[in-house]
Design an enzyme around this catalytic site. Structure first.
Site, short mmCIF file in Angstrom:
data_model
loop_
_atom_site.label_atom_id
_atom_site.label_comp_id
_atom_site.label_asym_id
_atom_site.label_seq_id
_atom_site.Cartn_x
_atom_site.Cartn_y
_atom_site.Cartn_z
N GLU A 68 -0.95 9.38 -6.02
CA GLU A 68 0.39 8.54 -5.93
C GLU A 68 0.39 8.06 -7.12
OE1 GLU A 68 -1.46 6.54 -2.69
OE2 GLU A 68 -1.00 8.31 -1.54
N GLU A 82 0.95 -1.18 0.09
CA GLU A 82 -0.03 0.05 -0.05
C GLU A 82 1.10 1.21 0.04
OE1 GLU A 82 -2.93 0.06 -0.63
OE2 GLU A 82 -3.48 2.03 -0.08
N ASP A 122 -6.74 3.20 2.71
CA ASP A 122 -6.10 1.94 3.27
C ASP A 122 -7.43 0.96 3.46
OD1 ASP A 122 -4.04 3.48 3.48
OD2 ASP A 122 -4.22 3.78 5.75
P1 ADP Z 1 -6.06 8.23 3.12
O1 ADP Z 1 -4.61 8.10 3.33
O2 ADP Z 1 -6.69 9.25 4.29
O3 ADP Z 1 -6.89 7.04 3.30
P2 ADP Z 1 -6.18 8.47 0.52
O4 ADP Z 1 -6.23 9.58 -0.52
O5 ADP Z 1 -5.35 7.19 0.35
O6 ADP Z 1 -6.43 8.85 1.85
O7 ADP Z 1 -7.80 7.72 0.20
C1 ADP Z 1 -9.02 8.44 0.07
C2 ADP Z 1 -9.90 7.72 -0.50
O8 ADP Z 1 -11.09 7.39 0.18
C3 ADP Z 1 -10.44 8.35 -1.85
O9 ADP Z 1 -9.82 7.89 -3.00
C4 ADP Z 1 -11.98 7.91 -2.04
O10 ADP Z 1 -12.10 6.76 -2.73
C5 ADP Z 1 -12.31 7.54 -0.47
N1 ADP Z 1 -13.33 8.57 0.55
C6 ADP Z 1 -12.78 9.71 0.64
N2 ADP Z 1 -13.84 10.47 1.04
C7 ADP Z 1 -14.91 9.54 1.06
C8 ADP Z 1 -16.36 9.60 1.33
N3 ADP Z 1 -16.76 10.72 1.91
N4 ADP Z 1 -16.93 8.68 0.95
C9 ADP Z 1 -16.59 7.45 0.59
N5 ADP Z 1 -15.36 7.47 0.24
C10 ADP Z 1 -14.50 8.43 0.13
#
Ligand code: ADP
Length: 491
Positions: free
Chosen positions: A312, A281, A470
């Site tokens: 990324e 990841e 994650d």
């Molecule tokens: P983190 O590292 O905080 O998990 P990422 O950018 O890797 O952040 O992942 C964020 C992902 O979470 C986004 O790509 C999206 O698919 C999902 N996400 C973000 N906000 C929401 C939401 N309100 N409802 C559903 N999925 C979400």
């Protein structure tokens, strides 16, 4: 695209994956975890903090723009800079002095598990897997408390030269410091006044002080490595935290030493179970040398699966020499999704992977090498399951069990996601990657790869969004290998 149809597919996928999960014997999760201490700053908090310093000194420090936090004044200066611009920032602190100072002079509202491996271990434990073996090289007593209290969550412990599996709260290393990241949130319109200058915070945002103690090393204890067979049976490994590798260490070792050690662990895991699937990841890695080393020396040829978000993808493409594609992923214009797809395909090829899972707000794409044992429908189920999981996590902040994941089914599919996919459909059908009908199913057939693309559920007012990425990767990966095992046993 027919939203109702996709809603129905989410429901069906949830039940299919739920049925498959018990086929998993176990999952190994390493390396990074930390404690996130969260504080929402009020005007009173801020004036109290400013009161601990001479305002002219704060102003002087602001002008030097400290790049790391060595003393509380550095913290104060960077907080004001972040608030003035309303801009998020993450700044490293290499000693625990700042942590102690903040604990004493500010305190936090609440604390939670942080770090990809910590978040993923807890999540998989709550998905009721038979066994989740976490491994964190710097597991302190305080850190151990943040792992869910469940019988299926274990950590290797060295006792009399032997390795046994115990719950993290019985497996920590005594006497080591905890890695605590401070997340200082502030709101728009907060009024700030310091040394005669006044401003209003332009938008909600946060400053993160990330703890990077100098003694931390991304490696596995020798005894655990030598007795790695004790963590088996496991069917998969989810590895993360490689971004903590540094170019050079004070003792003269370099990133090359830690890259080599990381690869040895992967090789040993695979030797102990040749069927084992390994997922890495990714997260943002500032240092380009480290980013490239992780991708080309740890991920390439050694692991099967990679999970990442759109930023990324762009960053990875950039260090792999695909600048133009990288920029067009980042620009996110009309054809952003097309570039994203092309970029993910490029990563699959460049890194010799079996699977690349990209998540974005509103849709997920999974690129697959030809010849994977699962059908595209089964891969689609894994992605849909993770979409439901993400929605459940966004609604409640934390998921306790599979029943709560099911509640995610009530969250509607993102209209924006459907729209993005409609735009992408023209590209796919124009290039004969699929017929319009196949696209409706989410299936794409390239010359040297296949792909699955789904619209995902998005919570309009999420309770929390930390760690959702994650969760998406972990949910889909666990679902995939569970399905593979289920299939194997039925054959
Ligand atoms: P983190 O590292 O905080 O998990 P990422 O950018 O890797 O952040 O992942 C964020 C992902 O979470 C986004 O790509 C999206 O698919 C999902 N996400 C973000 N906000 C929401 C939401 N309100 N409802 C559903 N999925 C979400």
């Amino acid at each position: 695209m027919d939203i109702q149809e996709w809603e129905q597919r989410h429901t069906e996928a949830f039940h299919n994956v739920k049925e498959a999960l018990p086929y998993l014997d176990g999952m190994f999760v390493a390396y990074n975890s930390n404690i996130d201490a969260i504080k929402h700053l009020s005007e009173e908090d801020l004036s109290r903090l400013i009161g601990f310093f001479k305002e002219a000194e704060i102003q002087e420090r602001v002008e030097t723009y400290p790049r790391e936090i060595n003393e509380p004044l550095d913290f104060m200066a960077r907080l004001l800079i972040s608030m003035r611009e309303g801009k998020a920032a993450e700044i490293p602190a290499h000693t625990s002095d700042t942590h102690e100072w903040l604990k004493e002079h500010l305190g936090f509202d609440y604390a939670r598990m942080g770090g990809q491996a910590g978040i993923i271990s807890n999540l998989l434990s709550r998905l009721e897997l038979k066994k989740v073996v976490a491994y964190v090289p710097w597991l302190s007593e305080e850190q151990a408390e943040y792992f869910v209290a469940a019988d299926n969550l274990l950590h290797p412990k060295i006792e009399d030269g032997k390795v046994i599996l115990k719950h993290p709260t019985e497996a920590f290393k005594p006497g080591i410091e905890s890695k605590v990241n401070w997340i200082l949130e502030y709101s728009k319109d907060l009024e700030v006044s310091c040394n005669g200058s006044n401003f209003k915070v332009p938008r909600d945002n946060r400053l993160i002080i990330s703890s990077r103690p100098k003694w931390i090393r991304l490696e596995m204890d020798r005894e655990v490595y030598e007795h790695l067979d004790t963590i088996f049976p496991i069917d998969g490994a989810m590895l993360s935290g490689y971004q903590m590798i540094k170019e050079e260490y004070e003792d003269g070792s370099t990133y090359k030493d830690y890259v080599e050690k990381s690869v040895k662990v992967i090789e040993k895991l695979k030797a102990l179970n040749p069927e084992l699937r390994i997922h890495v990841e990714l997260t943002s890695i500032q240092d380009r040398i480290i980013r490239k080393a992780i991708l080309t020396e740890i991920v390439a040829k050694h692991v099967h699966s990679l999970g990442l978000d759109t930023v990324e993808v762009a960053n990875a493409l950039n260090v792999l020499g695909h600048e133009e594609l990288s920029y067009s992923v980042i620009r996110k214009e009309e054809n952003g999704i097309t570039s994203l797809y092309q970029g993910a395909v490029q990563l699959l090829k460049d890194l010799s992977l079996e699977r690349v899972h990209v998540h974005s707000l509103g849709f997920y794409i999974c690129i697959l090498a030809k010849g994977h044992p699962l059908t595209l429908k089964e891969h689609r189920d894994s992605l849909l399951f993770s979409s439901t999981l993400a929605a459940a996590k966004a609604v409640s902040g934390e998921i306790e069990n599979l029943e709560e994941v099911e509640a995610g089914l009530k969250v509607p599919i993102s209209g924006k996601g459907i729209e993005d996919l409609e735009n992408f459909k023209l590209y796919c059908t124009g290039r004969n990657l699929c017929t319009p009908d196949e696209f409706e199913y989410g299936y794409i057939y390239g010359a040297d790869h296949d792909a699955v693309i789904i619209p995902s559920k998005v919570v309009e007012k999420p309770k929390a969004t930390v760690g959702i990425g994650d969760a998406i990767s972990a949910g889909a990966f666990a679902a995939m290998i569970a399905r593979m095992k289920q299939k194997q046993e039925r054959e």
